[in-house]
Design a protein around this motif. Structure first.
Motif, PDB file in Angstrom:
ATOM      1  N   TRP A 297      60.802  54.697  24.105  1.00 26.55           N
ATOM      2  CA  TRP A 297      59.776  53.797  24.631  1.00 26.55           C
ATOM      3  C   TRP A 297      58.604  54.577  25.202  1.00 26.55           C
ATOM      4  O   TRP A 297      58.783  55.608  25.846  1.00 26.55           O
ATOM      5  N   GLN A 298      57.404  54.082  24.951  1.00 25.43           N
ATOM      6  CA  GLN A 298      56.196  54.640  25.543  1.00 25.43           C
ATOM      7  C   GLN A 298      55.390  53.501  26.148  1.00 25.43           C
ATOM      8  O   GLN A 298      55.133  52.496  25.473  1.00 25.43           O
ATOM      9  N   PRO A 299      54.996  53.606  27.417  1.00 29.32           N
ATOM     10  CA  PRO A 299      54.232  52.512  28.021  1.00 29.32           C
ATOM     11  C   PRO A 299      52.836  52.381  27.427  1.00 29.32           C
ATOM     12  O   PRO A 299      52.178  53.386  27.140  1.00 29.32           O
ATOM     13  N   LEU A 300      52.409  51.150  27.262  1.00 32.46           N
ATOM     14  CA  LEU A 300      51.043  50.875  26.831  1.00 32.46           C
ATOM     15  C   LEU A 300      50.055  51.349  27.889  1.00 32.46           C
ATOM     16  O   LEU A 300      48.971  51.833  27.574  1.00 32.46           O
ATOM     17  N   TYR A 301      50.452  51.226  29.144  1.00 33.78           N
ATOM     18  CA  TYR A 301      49.643  51.687  30.280  1.00 33.78           C
ATOM     19  C   TYR A 301      50.402  52.801  30.991  1.00 33.78           C
ATOM     20  O   TYR A 301      51.175  52.543  31.915  1.00 33.78           O
ATOM     21  N   PRO A 302      50.202  54.070  30.569  1.00 32.96           N
ATOM     22  CA  PRO A 302      50.919  55.180  31.194  1.00 32.96           C
ATOM     23  C   PRO A 302      50.590  55.352  32.678  1.00 32.96           C
ATOM     24  O   PRO A 302      51.354  55.954  33.413  1.00 32.96           O
ATOM     25  N   SER A 303      49.423  54.835  33.087  1.00 29.74           N
ATOM     26  CA  SER A 303      49.029  54.915  34.494  1.00 29.74           C
ATOM     27  C   SER A 303      48.513  53.564  34.963  1.00 29.74           C
ATOM     28  O   SER A 303      47.808  52.860  34.231  1.00 29.74           O
ATOM     29  N   TRP A 304      48.828  53.240  36.207  1.00 27.74           N
ATOM     30  CA  TRP A 304      48.296  52.027  36.824  1.00 27.74           C
ATOM     31  C   TRP A 304      46.772  52.073  36.917  1.00 27.74           C
ATOM     32  O   TRP A 304      46.131  51.028  37.019  1.00 27.74           O
ATOM     33  N   ARG A 305      46.190  53.257  36.851  1.00 23.12           N
ATOM     34  CA  ARG A 305      44.727  53.362  36.921  1.00 23.12           C
ATOM     35  C   ARG A 305      44.075  52.615  35.757  1.00 23.12           C
ATOM     36  O   ARG A 305      43.176  51.784  35.938  1.00 23.12           O
ATOM     37  N   ALA A 306      44.555  52.906  34.546  1.00 24.38           N
ATOM     38  CA  ALA A 306      44.039  52.199  33.377  1.00 24.38           C
ATOM     39  C   ALA A 306      44.500  50.747  33.376  1.00 24.38           C
ATOM     40  O   ALA A 306      43.766  49.845  32.967  1.00 24.38           O
ATOM     41  N   GLY A 307      45.719  50.517  33.844  1.00 23.29           N
ATOM     42  CA  GLY A 307      46.236  49.158  33.879  1.00 23.29           C
ATOM     43  C   GLY A 307      45.456  48.257  34.814  1.00 23.29           C
ATOM     44  O   GLY A 307      45.184  47.092  34.495  1.00 23.29           O
ATOM     45  N   PHE A 308      45.091  48.781  35.986  1.00 20.92           N
ATOM     46  CA  PHE A 308      44.284  47.984  36.919  1.00 20.92           C
ATOM     47  C   PHE A 308      42.903  47.695  36.329  1.00 20.92           C
ATOM     48  O   PHE A 308      42.326  46.639  36.570  1.00 20.92           O
ATOM     49  N   ARG A 309      42.402  48.631  35.554  1.00 20.45           N
ATOM     50  CA  ARG A 309      41.072  48.456  34.960  1.00 20.45           C
ATOM     51  C   ARG A 309      41.093  47.463  33.806  1.00 20.45           C
ATOM     52  O   ARG A 309      40.200  46.619  33.686  1.00 20.45           O
ATOM     53  N   ASP A 310      42.110  47.556  32.954  1.00 18.26           N
ATOM     54  CA  ASP A 310      42.095  46.810  31.693  1.00 18.26           C
ATOM     55  C   ASP A 310      43.192  45.760  31.553  1.00 18.26           C
ATOM     56  O   ASP A 310      43.149  44.967  30.608  1.00 18.26           O
ATOM     57  N   GLY A 311      44.174  45.759  32.448  1.00 18.77           N
ATOM     58  CA  GLY A 311      45.361  44.940  32.208  1.00 18.77           C
ATOM     59  C   GLY A 311      45.640  43.828  33.192  1.00 18.77           C
ATOM     60  O   GLY A 311      46.766  43.318  33.234  1.00 18.77           O
ATOM     61  N   LEU A 312      44.656  43.414  33.980  1.00 18.01           N
ATOM     62  CA  LEU A 312      44.894  42.361  34.968  1.00 18.01           C
ATOM     63  C   LEU A 312      44.444  40.979  34.504  1.00 18.01           C
ATOM     64  O   LEU A 312      44.914  39.966  35.018  1.00 18.01           O
ATOM     65  N   ALA A 313      43.524  40.931  33.544  1.00 16.57           N
ATOM     66  CA  ALA A 313      42.933  39.662  33.132  1.00 16.57           C
ATOM     67  C   ALA A 313      43.799  38.950  32.099  1.00 16.57           C
ATOM     68  O   ALA A 313      44.750  39.508  31.539  1.00 16.57           O
ATOM     69  N   ASP A 314      43.462  37.708  31.842  1.00 15.97           N
ATOM     70  CA  ASP A 314      44.135  36.899  30.842  1.00 15.97           C
ATOM     71  C   ASP A 314      43.981  37.572  29.476  1.00 15.97           C
ATOM     72  O   ASP A 314      42.860  37.774  29.008  1.00 15.97           O
ATOM     73  N   PRO A 315      45.099  37.937  28.810  1.00 15.55           N
ATOM     74  CA  PRO A 315      44.981  38.617  27.510  1.00 15.55           C
ATOM     75  C   PRO A 315      44.380  37.739  26.428  1.00 15.55           C
ATOM     76  O   PRO A 315      43.974  38.240  25.379  1.00 15.55           O
ATOM     77  N   GLU A 316      44.312  36.430  26.660  1.00 19.38           N
ATOM     78  CA  GLU A 316      43.707  35.533  25.680  1.00 19.38           C
ATOM     79  C   GLU A 316      42.183  35.588  25.703  1.00 19.38           C
ATOM     80  O   GLU A 316      41.519  35.025  24.840  1.00 19.38           O
ATOM     81  N   THR A 317      41.619  36.257  26.708  1.00 19.26           N
ATOM     82  CA  THR A 317      40.169  36.396  26.804  1.00 19.26           C
ATOM     83  C   THR A 317      39.804  37.868  26.717  1.00 19.26           C
ATOM     84  O   THR A 317      40.627  38.750  26.871  1.00 19.26           O
ATOM     85  N   SER A 318      38.550  38.127  26.478  1.00 17.00           N
ATOM     86  CA  SER A 318      38.067  39.513  26.456  1.00 17.00           C
ATOM     87  C   SER A 318      37.332  39.845  27.735  1.00 17.00           C
ATOM     88  O   SER A 318      36.756  40.914  27.876  1.00 17.00           O
ATOM     89  N   VAL A 319      37.338  38.902  28.693  1.00 20.15           N
ATOM     90  CA  VAL A 319      36.635  39.100  29.954  1.00 20.15           C
ATOM     91  C   VAL A 319      37.458  40.020  30.846  1.00 20.15           C
ATOM     92  O   VAL A 319      38.667  39.895  30.932  1.00 20.15           O
ATOM     93  N   ARG A 320      36.821  40.939  31.534  1.00 17.42           N
ATOM     94  CA  ARG A 320      37.548  41.889  32.365  1.00 17.42           C
ATOM     95  C   ARG A 320      37.301  41.669  33.852  1.00 17.42           C
ATOM     96  O   ARG A 320      37.498  40.589  34.366  1.00 17.42           O
ATOM     97  N   LEU A 321      36.801  42.667  34.530  1.00 16.37           N
ATOM     98  CA  LEU A 321      36.786  42.656  35.981  1.00 16.37           C
ATOM     99  C   LEU A 321      36.015  41.521  36.632  1.00 16.37           C
ATOM    100  O   LEU A 321      36.498  40.961  37.611  1.00 16.37           O
ATOM    101  N   PRO A 322      34.823  41.139  36.174  1.00 15.62           N
ATOM    102  CA  PRO A 322      34.141  40.051  36.874  1.00 15.62           C
ATOM    103  C   PRO A 322      34.976  38.779  36.951  1.00 15.62           C
ATOM    104  O   PRO A 322      35.005  38.101  37.957  1.00 15.62           O
ATOM    105  N   ALA A 323      35.688  38.443  35.868  1.00 15.89           N
ATOM    106  CA  ALA A 323      36.518  37.240  35.878  1.00 15.89           C
ATOM    107  C   ALA A 323      37.691  37.405  36.825  1.00 15.89           C
ATOM    108  O   ALA A 323      38.097  36.480  37.506  1.00 15.89           O
ATOM    109  N   VAL A 324      38.275  38.614  36.861  1.00 14.20           N
ATOM    110  CA  VAL A 324      39.386  38.861  37.778  1.00 14.20           C
ATOM    111  C   VAL A 324      38.950  38.629  39.202  1.00 14.20           C
ATOM    112  O   VAL A 324      39.599  37.982  39.995  1.00 14.20           O
TER     113      VAL A 324
END
Length: 329
Positions: A297-324
């Motif tokens: 197994w390899q994590p899609l987000y090896p670090s929470w740094r990238a995960g916090f940047r790119d992985g908090l929003a609804d995956p059904e949208t392409s909107v990132r931080l402003p929507a969060v």
């Protein structure tokens, strides 16, 4: 492979089911909610309704499904934010980790299933002595806080029952702190709302080490565990355990929010309780080396740094931080 997923309508379950279908597995998704069962059909699985604490219902449902592998993702974590009375907050989940596991194990034996995979947890259960990062060979905390003792006992029961099973391959996946859409630390989540209001402070020195798991990584590790790895316990976390004093300010910076407040330990005990103080100041992180090595197994987000940047929003949208930010405020 025929796979029976208990807790299929939960946050992990809804990420897990499409991955299983895409991998070519025949999936039966179990939920106790009839309303949620109809939603599972849209994910391409056969859905059943059963209460995980109904022994005869679980046995009958599993017998009908005849799975080769059972996946136990049953929890009751929605809305758990007040941890002053820790064991009370996790009482329902503890029953699912003990009674619920025992019923699924009984059912697995009845249909001669090959493997049973169950959700466990790593982080605060680790022993709070020695180095900052623990492996599966390190013991769990031998002296938990009294308010956390029942919850740790439930985790021990789950892991020891699976590890000790001789007639079935028992696998316990120790997920770390969840984040991502649909969790408390994701767009619209309970902890995110507290954080945006500066009500998620750093207590004391913030030296407690946290290991995070993005919800998609928890699901992908579960898929990997269907066919890989020996029976036993696996830490499913990212590559970068980090102290609260590091990750919490970074999250604020990522979200363009005000930095978290700081509270002394004595005030933290009064405001949040002893368990939260322990998690902020004493806990140890976890290594994912075994899961990567043995589960492939390899994590899609090896670090929470990238995960916090790119992985908090609804995956059904392409909107990132402003929507969060706007939806969490």
């Amino acid at each position: 492979m025929r796979v029976f997923v208990a807790g299929a309508s939960g946050t992990i379950g809804r990420r897990l089911l499409p991955m299983l279908v895409e991998a070519g597995h025949e999936v039966v998704g179990a939920t106790r909610s009839r309303a949620k069962a109809s939603e599972l059909a849209e994910l391409g699985v056969r859905q059943v309704v059963v209460d995980g604490l109904d022994e005869q219902g679980v046995l009958a449902t599993v017998r009908k499904a005849k799975p080769e592998v059972i996946v136990h993702q049953l929890t009751a974590l929605q809305g758990v934010t007040n941890l002053r009375r820790f064991d009370d907050a996790f009482a329902s989940t503890n029953r699912l980790r003990t009674e619920g596991l025992d019923y699924l194990l009984q059912a697995a034996r009845a249909v001669e299933a090959r493997r049973l995979i169950a959700q466990s947890y790593t982080g605060w259960p680790n022993i709070r002595e020695g180095g900052p990062v623990k492996t599966e060979d390190d013991p769990l905390d031998p002296m938990p806080l009294p308010s956390m003792a029942k919850t740790l006992a439930a985790i021990r029961h789950l892991e020891e029952t699976l590890s000790g099973a001789e007639d079935i391959e028992g696998v316990a996946l120790r997920y770390g702190g969840f984040y991502g859409y649909g969790t408390s630390l994701g767009e619209g989540g309970e902890h995110m709302r507290l954080f945006m209001k500066r009500r998620f402070p750093i207590i004391g020195d913030g030296a407690g080490i946290w290991s995070f798991t993005h919800i998609d990584d928890a699901a992908s590790a579960t898929v990997a565990a269907l066919e890989h790895g020996e029976p036993g316990v696996y830490n499913v976390v990212d590559d970068e355990p980090a102290p609260v004093s590091e990750w919490l300010p970074h999250l604020a910076q990522t979200l363009l929010a005000k930095p978290p407040r700081r509270l002394p330990v004595w005030l933290g005990r009064l405001v949040a309780g002893e368990a939260v103080v322990l998690m902020m100041t004493e806990i140890r992180g976890s290594s994912n080396a075994k899961a990567k090595r043995e589960l492939g197994w390899q994590p899609l987000y090896p670090s929470w740094r990238a995960g916090f940047r790119d992985g908090l929003a609804d995956p059904e949208t392409s909107v990132r931080l402003p929507a969060v930010r706007s939806r969490a405020a």
